[in-house]
Design an enzyme around this catalytic site. Structure first.
Site, PDB file in Angstrom:
ATOM      1  N   ARG A  51      25.009  45.794  53.077  1.00 38.35           N
ATOM      2  CA  ARG A  51      23.994  46.443  52.849  1.00 38.35           C
ATOM      3  C   ARG A  51      23.056  46.674  54.186  1.00 38.35           C
ATOM      4  NH1 ARG A  51      20.500  43.627  54.642  1.00 38.35           N
ATOM      5  NH2 ARG A  51      19.128  45.473  54.774  1.00 38.35           N
ATOM      6  N   GLY A  52      22.382  47.792  54.126  1.00 38.97           N
ATOM      7  CA  GLY A  52      21.741  48.084  55.569  1.00 38.97           C
ATOM      8  C   GLY A  52      22.524  49.257  56.295  1.00 38.97           C
ATOM      9  N   ALA A  53      21.738  50.234  56.500  1.00 40.30           N
ATOM     10  CA  ALA A  53      22.507  51.594  56.935  1.00 40.30           C
ATOM     11  C   ALA A  53      23.652  51.442  57.897  1.00 40.30           C
ATOM     12  CB  ALA A  53      21.319  52.555  57.534  1.00 40.30           C
ATOM     13  N   ARG A  94      26.550  55.092  47.856  1.00 41.64           N
ATOM     14  CA  ARG A  94      25.023  54.992  47.979  1.00 41.64           C
ATOM     15  C   ARG A  94      24.833  56.346  48.702  1.00 41.64           C
ATOM     16  NH1 ARG A  94      22.295  49.688  50.034  1.00 41.64           N
ATOM     17  NH2 ARG A  94      20.480  50.523  48.649  1.00 41.64           N
ATOM     18  N   GLN A 201      15.120  41.486  50.012  1.00 47.54           N
ATOM     19  CA  GLN A 201      15.835  41.647  51.314  1.00 47.54           C
ATOM     20  C   GLN A 201      15.159  40.829  52.413  1.00 47.54           C
ATOM     21  OE1 GLN A 201      15.756  44.174  49.199  1.00 47.54           O
ATOM     22  NE2 GLN A 201      17.333  45.454  49.581  1.00 47.54           N
ATOM     23  N   ASP A 242      16.910  54.442  57.268  1.00 51.81           N
ATOM     24  CA  ASP A 242      18.194  54.744  56.493  1.00 51.81           C
ATOM     25  C   ASP A 242      18.606  56.254  56.782  1.00 51.81           C
ATOM     26  OD1 ASP A 242      17.305  52.403  54.988  1.00 51.81           O
ATOM     27  OD2 ASP A 242      19.533  52.662  54.481  1.00 51.81           O
ATOM     28  N   ASN A 252      13.373  55.059  54.394  1.00 51.74           N
ATOM     29  CA  ASN A 252      13.561  53.498  54.705  1.00 51.74           C
ATOM     30  C   ASN A 252      13.094  52.834  53.392  1.00 51.74           C
ATOM     31  OD1 ASN A 252      14.595  51.500  56.247  1.00 51.74           O
ATOM     32  ND2 ASN A 252      12.366  50.676  56.348  1.00 51.74           N
ATOM     33  N   LYS A 253      13.573  51.638  53.192  1.00 49.34           N
ATOM     34  CA  LYS A 253      13.218  50.779  52.137  1.00 49.34           C
ATOM     35  C   LYS A 253      11.995  51.136  51.422  1.00 49.34           C
ATOM     36  CE  LYS A 253      15.615  48.600  50.272  1.00 49.34           C
ATOM     37  NZ  LYS A 253      16.254  49.240  49.382  1.00 49.34           N
TER      38      LYS A 253
END
Ligand code: MRU
Length: 350
Positions: A51-53, A94, A201, A242, A252-253
């Site tokens: 995970r993570g862009a 995603r 996270q 992201d 973003n998150k």
């Protein structure tokens, strides 16, 4: 101090398969998984094992290779259209982080540019492009860190959200790379780590990385951020992204927008860090970004225990969009970009 303090490799390409550190086991166990099929890569992205862009983009690039490597057709047109189909499949895992479709599109364009090559040569080209995307991300993340560290004042107390470190990228991270390089320059007194509900996270991954790098940090629940700022305990906020649209609006998150509003209210700089692969020059503004919604049970249960009545109606967006006017600057590998983002992105990236 070495180039990187991280003693783990989030993603690597070994002997024809993709090896990832399975982030769902962290921080308890450091488990590495070998992915040998495109279906396994799709599943790993969907389930946030990787995970993570930028990391999603890198994994998707290798996933595309795993999807095409056994193709046996002879015609270029067939090879290309089947590669497109695999790319669409990977993209469906995603939707919000643009780095995934960016990496897939880059490979598809490269295939097209070599349409006179043999199928075996094309397969080689796909793998080499994936490796280039991976290596390039490491380099860009280091540059983001060095550019951003210059903005960090001495004795800085920095608040960050989600995980933006080596786990979320090829190496170093984005916002995390800035913290890492500022720490190496002796500037960081404290990193406040938002736990980052609902999948933690921040609590599970960012603290794990900060510990490995020996950076002083304190974990706080997301809803303590306002109080921390009110108490004067935060000098600046830096997060990852992201997807950043042409006008600087940033997905973003979930919880990032809230931080940006709070930063404005407390007169604290709010920085976003990202490589060029996160900047989507095809979208004019943040309202056009598709926001992923995730399963209800991420919210109705905690660590496997039911915390809300079954069948409770849940709204669980994984990301939010911070409007450009709340962002002090966007830190990229090419430098620190200030408003007007429309104009300044155009100058840098067109
Ligand atoms: O849902 P996640 O964990 O993939 O979300 C990740 C984030 O929002 C990060 O902040 C973002 O990808 C930047 S990563 C360098």
């Amino acid at each position: 101090m070495t180039d990187s303090d991280t003693s783990f490799q989030s993603i690597s390409w070994n002997d024809g398969h993709l090896r990832i550190i399975d982030q769902t086991f962290l921080p308890k166990r450091e488990v590495y998984s070998d992915l040998t099929t495109v279906g396994q890569v799709w599943d790993a992205i969907k389930k946030l094992r990787v995970r993570g862009a930028p990391a999603i983009g890198i994994a998707g690039a290798y996933g595309l290779y795993l999807g095409i490597k056994d193709f046996s057709m002879k015609s270029f047109d067939m090879f290309y259209s089947e590669s497109q189909r695999i790319g669409e499949y990977l993209n469906s895992s995603r939707p919000t982080a643009v780095n995934l479709s960016w990496a897939i599109n880059r490979i598809l364009k490269t295939i097209y540019a070599h349409k006179d090559s043999s199928i075996d040569e094309l397969k080689e080209i796909v793998l080499n492009t994936a490796i280039t995307i991976h290596e390039e991300d490491r380099r860009l993340c280091k540059e983001i860190g060095l550019n951003g560290a210059e903005l960090i004042p001495k004795n800085a107390r920095i608040l960050t959200h989600c995980n933006t470190g080596g786990l979320a990228t090829g190496e170093f991270g984005t916002a995390f790379s800035i913290i890492l390089h500022a720490h190496q320059a002796g500037k960081v007194d404290m990193v406040w780590v938002d736990e980052t509900r609902p999948l933690l996270q921040g609590a599970r991954l960012t603290t794990w990385e900060l510990q490995k790098s020996g950076i002083p940090h304190t974990l706080n629940i997301d809803s303590a951020a306002a109080f921390l700022m009110q108490q004067g305990k935060v000098d600046l906020i830096v997060t990852g992204a992201d997807r950043i649209t042409k006008n600087g609006d940033t997905a973003n998150k979930i919880g990032t927008y809230m931080l940006a509003v709070l930063a404005k209210a407390h007169d604290i700089p709010f920085y976003v860090a990202a490589p060029y692969s996160t900047i989507d020059m095809e979208l004019g503004s943040g309202d056009l970004i598709e926001i992923e919604e995730r399963d209800d049970d991420e919210v109705t249960a905690f660590a496997g225990k039911q915390t809300a009545p079954k069948k409770t109606h849940v709204y669980n967006p994984a990301f939010d969009v911070t409007p450009n006017h709340l962002i002090t600057a966007i830190i990229t590998e090419k430098g620190v970009i200030k408003p007007n983002y429309n104009e300044n992105f155009e100058k840098l990236f067109s």
